[in-house]
Scaffold this motif. Sequence first.
Motif, PDB file in Angstrom:
ATOM      1  N   VAL A  97       0.843  -1.198   0.000  1.00  0.00           N
ATOM      2  CA  VAL A  97       0.000   0.000   0.000  1.00  0.00           C
ATOM      3  C   VAL A  97       0.881   1.251   0.000  1.00  0.00           C
ATOM      4  O   VAL A  97       0.637   2.193  -0.762  1.00  0.00           O
ATOM      5  N   LEU A  98       1.920   1.248   0.820  1.00  0.00           N
ATOM      6  CA  LEU A  98       2.819   2.404   0.875  1.00  0.00           C
ATOM      7  C   LEU A  98       3.566   2.614  -0.440  1.00  0.00           C
ATOM      8  O   LEU A  98       3.775   3.748  -0.865  1.00  0.00           O
ATOM      9  N   LEU A  99       3.966   1.528  -1.107  1.00  0.00           N
ATOM     10  CA  LEU A  99       4.621   1.655  -2.408  1.00  0.00           C
ATOM     11  C   LEU A  99       3.698   2.309  -3.432  1.00  0.00           C
ATOM     12  O   LEU A  99       4.166   2.993  -4.341  1.00  0.00           O
ATOM     13  N   GLY A 100       2.406   2.109  -3.283  1.00  0.00           N
ATOM     14  CA  GLY A 100       1.433   2.724  -4.179  1.00  0.00           C
ATOM     15  C   GLY A 100       1.055   4.140  -3.774  1.00  0.00           C
ATOM     16  O   GLY A 100       0.178   4.749  -4.386  1.00  0.00           O
ATOM     17  N   ALA A 101       1.726   4.661  -2.738  1.00  0.00           N
ATOM     18  CA  ALA A 101       1.393   5.995  -2.229  1.00  0.00           C
ATOM     19  C   ALA A 101       2.613   6.919  -2.232  1.00  0.00           C
ATOM     20  O   ALA A 101       2.665   7.876  -1.454  1.00  0.00           O
ATOM     21  N   THR A 102       3.568   6.670  -3.101  1.00  0.00           N
ATOM     22  CA  THR A 102       4.817   7.447  -3.067  1.00  0.00           C
ATOM     23  C   THR A 102       4.606   8.922  -3.380  1.00  0.00           C
ATOM     24  O   THR A 102       5.359   9.765  -2.894  1.00  0.00           O
ATOM     25  N   MET A 103       3.601   9.261  -4.177  1.00  0.00           N
ATOM     26  CA  MET A 103       3.306  10.669  -4.476  1.00  0.00           C
ATOM     27  C   MET A 103       2.475  11.310  -3.354  1.00  0.00           C
ATOM     28  O   MET A 103       2.504  12.511  -3.165  1.00  0.00           O
ATOM     29  N   THR A 104       1.746  10.496  -2.619  1.00  0.00           N
ATOM     30  CA  THR A 104       0.890  10.970  -1.527  1.00  0.00           C
ATOM     31  C   THR A 104       1.684  11.188  -0.245  1.00  0.00           C
ATOM     32  O   THR A 104       1.445  12.158   0.482  1.00  0.00           O
ATOM     33  N   LEU A 105       2.634  10.296   0.044  1.00  0.00           N
ATOM     34  CA  LEU A 105       3.347  10.331   1.325  1.00  0.00           C
ATOM     35  C   LEU A 105       4.026  11.663   1.660  1.00  0.00           C
ATOM     36  O   LEU A 105       3.989  12.078   2.818  1.00  0.00           O
ATOM     37  N   PRO A 106       4.646  12.351   0.709  1.00  0.00           N
ATOM     38  CA  PRO A 106       5.314  13.605   1.089  1.00  0.00           C
ATOM     39  C   PRO A 106       4.387  14.657   1.710  1.00  0.00           C
ATOM     40  O   PRO A 106       4.854  15.488   2.481  1.00  0.00           O
TER      41      PRO A 106
END
Length: 158
Positions: A97-106
């Motif tokens: 799930v985190l790998l699919g959120a790389t643009m969201t995480l920042p």
Amino acid sequence: TYAFEPHPPTFRRLQENIWLNNSEVVAYDALLDNQDGCVAFDWNSDEIGSALHQINRSLYAEGQKVRAYKLDSFRNFHGLPQPDYLKIDVDGSEFDVLLGATMTLPGVKSVLCEMDYDLFPSMELIGALLRDTGFEVKSKHPHGTSTISNWVFQRADL
């Protein structure tokens, strides 16, 4: 608040609870993953709230075929705003799930992630990914005597 739940019986209960509580939560019957596409979602039970479901990305896998989304793609397609907080409890698929959120995480301030010590390599990968994205471990909250804990990661610059 947005909630994602791919397990049909649990999704129906989630919708009922949202309605009964007159909540502003928007629920999606979607599976979050590290890629967009179709996966086999093999749930071990039809019981509401059941856990330990398996995801298989093979085209010939057994299980209910469901649409999987990266959180980044889903947000973009549906025009969802940048979240401040993420809570991830997906029975061992947290790293995906985190790998699919790389643009969201920042843009995220804090991440609560349920982690299982029995899945140690996954825990290390999650910690490394979040540290590389500017987070640090703020606290850990064990689930009684089990090997599972909720870890809270907070942006280091807050």
